[in-house]
Scaffold this active site. Structure first.
Site, PDB file in Angstrom:
ATOM      1  CB  ILE A 180      -0.937   0.005   1.223  1.00 35.16           C
ATOM      2  CG1 ILE A 180      -1.881  -1.199   1.165  1.00 35.16           C
ATOM      3  CG2 ILE A 180      -1.734   1.299   1.284  1.00 35.16           C
ATOM      4  CD1 ILE A 180      -2.695  -1.411   2.424  1.00 35.16           C
ATOM      5  CG  ASN A 238      -4.689  -1.241  -7.905  1.00 33.97           C
ATOM      6  OD1 ASN A 238      -3.730  -1.966  -8.117  1.00 33.97           O
ATOM      7  ND2 ASN A 238      -5.673  -1.579  -7.098  1.00 33.97           N
ATOM      8  CG  HIS A 241      -9.328  -4.932  -6.274  1.00 28.84           C
ATOM      9  ND1 HIS A 241      -8.421  -5.324  -5.308  1.00 28.84           N
ATOM     10  CD2 HIS A 241     -10.543  -5.364  -5.857  1.00 28.84           C
ATOM     11  CE1 HIS A 241      -9.078  -5.957  -4.343  1.00 28.84           C
ATOM     12  NE2 HIS A 241     -10.357  -6.000  -4.657  1.00 28.84           N
ATOM     13  CB  VAL A 243      -6.967  -0.051   0.820  1.00 29.65           C
ATOM     14  CG1 VAL A 243      -6.738  -1.358   0.067  1.00 29.65           C
ATOM     15  CG2 VAL A 243      -5.729   0.317   1.614  1.00 29.65           C
ATOM     16  CG  ASP A 244      -8.484  -2.521  -3.031  1.00 30.67           C
ATOM     17  OD1 ASP A 244      -7.577  -2.298  -3.856  1.00 30.67           O
ATOM     18  OD2 ASP A 244      -8.484  -3.507  -2.285  1.00 30.67           O
TER      19      ASP A 244
END
Length: 204
Positions: free
Chosen positions: A99, A114, A116, A151-152
């Site tokens: 991260i 990113n 995912h 995050v995400d």
């Protein structure tokens, strides 16, 4: 090349084999009209298999093992220096299992994408295939998004959907999704660098 002043310099971050990295590099190298060029591959694992692929394709690499908490700061400082030296315009995270800190994101101050392996905002974090199966989902997929300090999360740029066949296990689901991840990431990066504003959806 199209009407762009120059191709954008792309850095790809990996931690392992980097199959999404390979897809992006091949797409950029094989298509003369692509708005990006692979300039750098970065890894937090000096033994990452993807580094070999990058070197064989004459792409510079930077790798630094993160073994203790203090190494995070060193890794980010060194990486930012290399990114600046190579005049990197955009980072693509491709199986990068670290991260990035808020400080790093702000210091780089350019887009970071990113990929995912889930249909965000569902199943943030790890073990997405197993969690989708456990939840009884009928569909699964992957998402390319622009990262934030959470995050995400961040603006979704594209998604790919697959159906979950009966009696699938996590490994089978992962294998089924992976080629669609590659195609999605390639399409999203092209459109993002063109600044077309177009979002990508593929249903398989």
């Amino acid at each position: 090349m199209t009407s762009f002043d120059r191709k954008k310099n792309v850095a790809i971050f990996i931690s392992g084999k980097g199959s999404n990295m390979m897809a992006l590099i091949n797409d950029m190298k094989n298509e003369k009209e692509h708005p990006g060029q692979p300039k750098l591959v970065v890894s937090n694992n000096t033994k990452a298999a993807g580094l070999v692929f990058a070197e064989k394709n004459s792409i510079e690499t930077f790798a630094f093992n993160i073994e203790k908490i203090e190494d995070n700061l060193i890794f980010e400082e060194k990486t930012l220096q290399v990114l600046k030296e190579k005049n990197i315009d955009i980072i693509c995270l491709a199986g990068f299992m670290k991260i990035l800190s808020e400080k790093f994101i702000k210091s780089f101050s350019k887009p970071i994408l990113n990929i995912h392996p889930s249909l965000l905002p569902s199943f943030k974090g790890l073990n997405t295939h197993q969690r989708a199966l456990k939840a009884g989902c009928l569909i699964h997929g992957a998402t390319v998004h622009q990262i934030t300090n959470k995050v995400d999360e961040g603006p979704i740029l594209g998604q790919t959907l697959i159906d979950i066949t009966k009696n699938s296990d996590a490994k089978q689901l992962e294998a089924k999704l992976l080629p669609h991840e590659h195609l999605l990431y390639k399409k999203v990066l092209r459109e993002f660098l063109k600044e077309s504003g177009k979002k990508i959806l593929t249903i398989n």
